[in-house]
Design a protein around this motif. Structure first.
Motif, PDB file in Angstrom:
ATOM      1  N   SER A 154      44.500  43.407  48.950  1.00  0.00           N
ATOM      2  CA  SER A 154      44.737  43.175  50.375  1.00  0.00           C
ATOM      3  C   SER A 154      44.490  41.713  50.736  1.00  0.00           C
ATOM      4  N   LEU A 155      43.495  41.110  50.136  1.00  0.00           N
ATOM      5  CA  LEU A 155      43.225  39.699  50.394  1.00  0.00           C
ATOM      6  C   LEU A 155      44.364  38.825  49.882  1.00  0.00           C
ATOM      7  N   LEU A 156      44.874  39.135  48.693  1.00  0.00           N
ATOM      8  CA  LEU A 156      45.953  38.332  48.107  1.00  0.00           C
ATOM      9  C   LEU A 156      47.256  38.475  48.873  1.00  0.00           C
ATOM     10  N   PHE A 157      47.636  39.705  49.199  1.00  0.00           N
ATOM     11  CA  PHE A 157      48.952  39.932  49.784  1.00  0.00           C
ATOM     12  C   PHE A 157      48.979  39.806  51.303  1.00  0.00           C
ATOM     13  N   LEU A 158      47.845  39.905  51.963  1.00  0.00           N
ATOM     14  CA  LEU A 158      47.842  39.833  53.421  1.00  0.00           C
ATOM     15  C   LEU A 158      47.244  38.546  53.976  1.00  0.00           C
ATOM     16  N   VAL A 159      46.463  37.826  53.170  1.00  0.00           N
ATOM     17  CA  VAL A 159      45.752  36.677  53.720  1.00  0.00           C
ATOM     18  C   VAL A 159      46.043  35.391  52.960  1.00  0.00           C
ATOM     19  N   THR A 160      45.699  35.331  51.691  1.00  0.00           N
ATOM     20  CA  THR A 160      45.658  34.043  51.007  1.00  0.00           C
ATOM     21  C   THR A 160      46.925  33.667  50.258  1.00  0.00           C
ATOM     22  N   GLY A 161      47.705  34.642  49.812  1.00  0.00           N
ATOM     23  CA  GLY A 161      48.866  34.307  48.993  1.00  0.00           C
ATOM     24  C   GLY A 161      48.422  33.689  47.687  1.00  0.00           C
ATOM     25  N   PHE A 162      49.189  32.695  47.218  1.00  0.00           N
ATOM     26  CA  PHE A 162      48.847  32.128  45.908  1.00  0.00           C
ATOM     27  C   PHE A 162      47.607  31.250  45.936  1.00  0.00           C
ATOM     28  N   LEU A 163      47.041  30.991  47.113  1.00  0.00           N
ATOM     29  CA  LEU A 163      45.770  30.266  47.162  1.00  0.00           C
ATOM     30  C   LEU A 163      44.605  31.131  46.669  1.00  0.00           C
ATOM     31  N   GLY A 164      44.841  32.428  46.547  1.00  0.00           N
ATOM     32  CA  GLY A 164      43.800  33.335  46.059  1.00  0.00           C
ATOM     33  C   GLY A 164      43.830  33.555  44.560  1.00  0.00           C
ATOM     34  N   ILE A 165      44.681  32.835  43.841  1.00  0.00           N
ATOM     35  CA  ILE A 165      44.773  33.026  42.396  1.00  0.00           C
ATOM     36  C   ILE A 165      43.434  32.778  41.691  1.00  0.00           C
ATOM     37  N   PRO A 166      42.634  31.787  42.075  1.00  0.00           N
ATOM     38  CA  PRO A 166      41.331  31.657  41.402  1.00  0.00           C
ATOM     39  C   PRO A 166      40.453  32.904  41.542  1.00  0.00           C
ATOM     40  N   LEU A 167      40.621  33.635  42.624  1.00  0.00           N
ATOM     41  CA  LEU A 167      39.863  34.862  42.812  1.00  0.00           C
ATOM     42  C   LEU A 167      40.273  35.922  41.791  1.00  0.00           C
ATOM     43  N   ILE A 168      41.558  35.926  41.408  1.00  0.00           N
ATOM     44  CA  ILE A 168      42.021  36.867  40.382  1.00  0.00           C
ATOM     45  C   ILE A 168      41.268  36.614  39.080  1.00  0.00           C
ATOM     46  N   PHE A 169      41.103  35.348  38.747  1.00  0.00           N
ATOM     47  CA  PHE A 169      40.478  35.021  37.471  1.00  0.00           C
ATOM     48  C   PHE A 169      38.957  35.166  37.506  1.00  0.00           C
ATOM     49  N   CYS A 170      38.376  35.430  38.668  1.00  0.00           N
ATOM     50  CA  CYS A 170      36.943  35.753  38.748  1.00  0.00           C
ATOM     51  C   CYS A 170      36.683  37.210  38.399  1.00  0.00           C
TER      52      CYS A 170
END
Length: 91
Positions: free
Chosen positions: A33-49
């Motif tokens: 929900s954070l990736l698709f509704l808020v941050t977009g590709f700016l949330g990619i570092p969160l994926i790798f956490c």
């Protein structure tokens, strides 16, 4: 008794809590929900956490999020250009 002669006292301190970003990244519903509704590709570092996903899953999700974000940017551009052409007709 001088200050140097006094015995040392030790206190037990609570251990610091774990990194909150890792806890957020390990919750799949919150991460998506954070990736698709808020941050977009700016949330990619969160994926790798995230410690729950394999490297292949992280790469695929990063690709999907990037494509999704680029489609949103293109859609916004298309709407703005359509609106601008309609406004420009009035001048």
């Amino acid at each position: 008794m001088t200050r140097e002669d006094e015995p040392l006292t030790a206190e037990i301190i609570e251990e610091p809590k774990g990194n909150q970003w890792v806890a957020l990244a390990n919750n799949p519903w919150l991460l998506f929900s954070l990736l698709f509704l808020v941050t977009g590709f700016l949330g990619i570092p969160l994926i790798f956490c995230s410690t729950r996903m394999t490297m292949l899953q992280k790469l695929i999700l990063s690709f999907v999020v990037t494509v999704y974000t680029l489609l949103l940017i293109w859609g916004t551009y298309a709407i703005v250009m359509w609106s601008w052409s309609r406004i420009a007709e009035t001048f």
